[in-house]
Every structure is written in C-alpha cells, then in structure tokens.
Scaffold this active site. Structure first.
Site, PDB file in Angstrom:
ATOM      1  N   ARG A  75       0.486   8.392 -10.638  1.00  0.00           N
ATOM      2  CA  ARG A  75       0.318   7.203  -9.807  1.00  0.00           C
ATOM      3  C   ARG A  75       1.029   5.998 -10.396  1.00  0.00           C
ATOM      4  O   ARG A  75       1.524   5.134  -9.671  1.00  0.00           O
ATOM      5  CB  ARG A  75      -1.178   6.896  -9.649  1.00  0.00           C
ATOM      6  CG  ARG A  75      -1.927   7.866  -8.755  1.00  0.00           C
ATOM      7  CD  ARG A  75      -3.421   7.538  -8.723  1.00  0.00           C
ATOM      8  NE  ARG A  75      -3.659   6.187  -8.274  1.00  0.00           N
ATOM      9  CZ  ARG A  75      -3.742   5.820  -6.985  1.00  0.00           C
ATOM     10  NH1 ARG A  75      -3.555   6.725  -6.031  1.00  0.00           N
ATOM     11  NH2 ARG A  75      -3.990   4.578  -6.666  1.00  0.00           N
ATOM     12  N   ARG A 102       1.533  -4.354   6.551  1.00  0.00           N
ATOM     13  CA  ARG A 102       0.864  -3.346   5.725  1.00  0.00           C
ATOM     14  C   ARG A 102       1.570  -2.008   5.861  1.00  0.00           C
ATOM     15  O   ARG A 102       1.491  -1.354   6.897  1.00  0.00           O
ATOM     16  CB  ARG A 102      -0.605  -3.182   6.092  1.00  0.00           C
ATOM     17  CG  ARG A 102      -1.264  -2.111   5.209  1.00  0.00           C
ATOM     18  CD  ARG A 102      -2.760  -2.130   5.220  1.00  0.00           C
ATOM     19  NE  ARG A 102      -3.278  -1.279   4.151  1.00  0.00           N
ATOM     20  CZ  ARG A 102      -4.513  -1.312   3.691  1.00  0.00           C
ATOM     21  NH1 ARG A 102      -5.388  -2.160   4.204  1.00  0.00           N
ATOM     22  NH2 ARG A 102      -4.894  -0.516   2.715  1.00  0.00           N
ATOM     23  N   ASN A 137     -10.193  -3.436  -7.128  1.00  0.00           N
ATOM     24  CA  ASN A 137      -9.351  -2.492  -7.872  1.00  0.00           C
ATOM     25  C   ASN A 137      -9.811  -2.247  -9.300  1.00  0.00           C
ATOM     26  O   ASN A 137      -9.348  -1.300  -9.953  1.00  0.00           O
ATOM     27  CB  ASN A 137      -7.891  -2.965  -7.887  1.00  0.00           C
ATOM     28  CG  ASN A 137      -7.180  -2.751  -6.566  1.00  0.00           C
ATOM     29  OD1 ASN A 137      -6.185  -3.403  -6.273  1.00  0.00           O
ATOM     30  ND2 ASN A 137      -7.684  -1.833  -5.745  1.00  0.00           N
ATOM     31  N   LEU A 167      -7.514  -4.681   6.953  1.00  0.00           N
ATOM     32  CA  LEU A 167      -7.137  -5.880   6.202  1.00  0.00           C
ATOM     33  C   LEU A 167      -7.492  -5.786   4.721  1.00  0.00           C
ATOM     34  O   LEU A 167      -6.911  -6.505   3.901  1.00  0.00           O
ATOM     35  CB  LEU A 167      -7.818  -7.106   6.809  1.00  0.00           C
ATOM     36  CG  LEU A 167      -7.498  -7.374   8.274  1.00  0.00           C
ATOM     37  CD1 LEU A 167      -8.230  -8.619   8.749  1.00  0.00           C
ATOM     38  CD2 LEU A 167      -6.002  -7.524   8.489  1.00  0.00           C
ATOM     39  N   ASP A 226       0.818  -1.209   0.000  1.00  0.00           N
ATOM     40  CA  ASP A 226       0.000   0.000   0.000  1.00  0.00           C
ATOM     41  C   ASP A 226       0.860   1.270   0.000  1.00  0.00           C
ATOM     42  O   ASP A 226       1.965   1.281   0.542  1.00  0.00           O
ATOM     43  CB  ASP A 226      -0.907  -0.009   1.238  1.00  0.00           C
ATOM     44  CG  ASP A 226      -2.029   0.999   1.139  1.00  0.00           C
ATOM     45  OD1 ASP A 226      -2.363   1.426   0.015  1.00  0.00           O
ATOM     46  OD2 ASP A 226      -2.587   1.371   2.187  1.00  0.00           O
TER      47      ASP A 226
END
Length: 265
Positions: free
Chosen positions: A53, A208, A88, A215, A40
């Site tokens: 991005r 993470r 996504n 999660l 992430d």
C-alpha cells in the site's frame, strides 16, 4: 528499485504533454477558483499491481504534483487535497508511520519546487497530534511559501469536517461567553471566518477518484454548493488529462444555487 517500478507503473501524462489545444479550450470556459480533491484509491492501485500500500501512497504524491501544476496553468487559485483524515489514525501503525515520514520528506524535498512555481502551502487540520518532526517541517514550508501567489494548496492533514465545525462552535461559544460576540451576530459569515479556509472562496468543484461516491467527512461546511465529480480512476492514475476532463464536466454543469435560471419554471 521500488521507486523505479512505481515510475514505470504510474501513467506518464505530464502537463507538458497535454495538448495546448485542450488547455486553451478549457480556458475559454468558466474555471473553478477552488477545487477540492479526495485522493482515493492509492491502496487499491497498489494491490492491483502486487505492490505494498505504501507504494500507492508514494505514487499518489506524484499525481498531486502534476495536478497542482496543471491547475495553476488554467488559472485555478486554490486546491484543497485530503491527504490524511482524523479517522486515518485507525490504520495499521506501520502505514501511519510511513505516511508521516512521507509527508515530512515531501515538505522538505519539494520546498524549492513550491517556490519556483509560486505555490503557497497551507496545512489545515489538527497539527498538535502530528509527530514533532512533521509539525516542524510543516510550519517551515508554510512560512517559506507564504508570499507565493500563483496558487494556494491546502494540505488537509489530520483533518475532519466535523472536527473543524466543532472547533468553530467552541471558538464562537467562547467569544459569546466573553461578551465579544452577541448570539444574534452569529451568521454564515461569522462561521466561515472561523474555518481553516477563512479568507478563501468555497470549493466550486469536489473531485473524488477511486470509485467511491461519498464525502468522507471532508469540508462539510465549505462544499454546500460544490459540484461533485466521481470517477473510477484510482488517484495514482489521475493525470493532467483526467483533471481537465473533470474541469470540462464542471463547465457543462448548470449551477443555480437553489434558484432558477431565467426562462425555466
């Protein structure tokens, strides 16, 4: 030009520069056999630097390569990397298209490296929704690395924990209907055997980066007893040294699995 800029911006902490002392100290403690990673912070890393991005996603690939190499060095047997979730697909089409091309390029370009380093690649998730070009190269990389034994990396691609559990339920229900399985025979072992990670140990550590502490529908069954490690560091800045810090933190945890350690009440 963009690749050169990314290379300058990514923290250049290669496994080779990680001190031997740190590696040896880590090896003296308990090593998780399976580590799950939610990669992430790619987009925020890029925005922070005035980059698109897509630059963050490209930089994130470099981080994953370093972490897999480091994990193999300290004896971790399995890495599961959350690369693209079932949710996504909702992202802008241009970003989705870039990611699909990126997956294809990585699988093609890194095949020799996987074999040289003994990396076995397994793609987990809904492969049927991927573009044909990505499906083909994914199947190819799995086939050509299937005999590697140094470390296994599960690439969670179009993956969702709930979707995985639903698929397991359907499979078990079908077997019960066909009288291949009795209802009373359904237990944790039967469910685990139907998961994408069947025949693998459950993750003992979930990492993470990126500052979020949730999660996000990742390995919902498998991480029931995993230790959770959250950090503010964005994934493209996640180095071998950062990874070793997470392992060191894991080694200082007291894992009781619902029980009590001797001498405690």
């Amino acid at each position: 030009m963009l690749k050169k800029l990314i290379d300058k911006l990514v923290t250049n902490q290669e496994v080779a520069t990680t001190s031997k002392r740190n590696l040896e100290e880590i090896k003296q403690g308990p090593i998780p056999e399976h580590v799950a990673i939610i990669m992430d912070g790619n987009g925020r890393w890029a925005k922070q630097r005035g980059l698109p991005r897509t630059a963050g996603h490209q930089a994130g690939v470099d981080s994953l390569k370093k972490i897999v190499e480091c994990a193999a060095k300290i004896g971790i047997g399995y890495i599961t990397a959350y690369t693209f979730s079932t949710e996504n697909w909702k992202r802008p089409q241009s970003e989705v298209d870039f990611l699909m091309k990126l997956f294809q390029q990585v699988f093609e370009k890194e095949l020799d490296r996987f074999n040289q380093q003994g990396v076995k690649v397994k793609i987990i998730g809904y492969k049927d929704r991927l573009p044909d070009s990505v499906k083909q190269v994914a199947e190819q990389v799995m086939k050509k690395t299937e005999n590697n034994q140094k470390i296994i990396i599960n690439i969670a691609l179009d993956y969702g924990g709930r979707a995985e559990i639903i698929e397991v339920i359907k499979n078990i229900a079908s077997r019960v209907k066909d009288e291949q399985l009795k209802i009373e025979e359904i237990d944790e072992a039967e469910i685990a055997a139907q998961l994408y990670t069947a025949d693998q140990p459950d993750p003992e550590l979930l990492i993470r980066p990126g500052g979020e502490e949730r999660l996000s529908n990742f390995l919902l069954w498998q991480i029931a007893y995993a230790e959770l490690y959250f950090t503010q560091t964005y994934w493209p800045d996640f180095t071998a040294e950062t990874f070793l810090q997470a392992i060191a933190d894991f080694q200082n945890r007291e894992r009781r699995f619902g029980g009590l350690k001797e001498g405690r009440c």
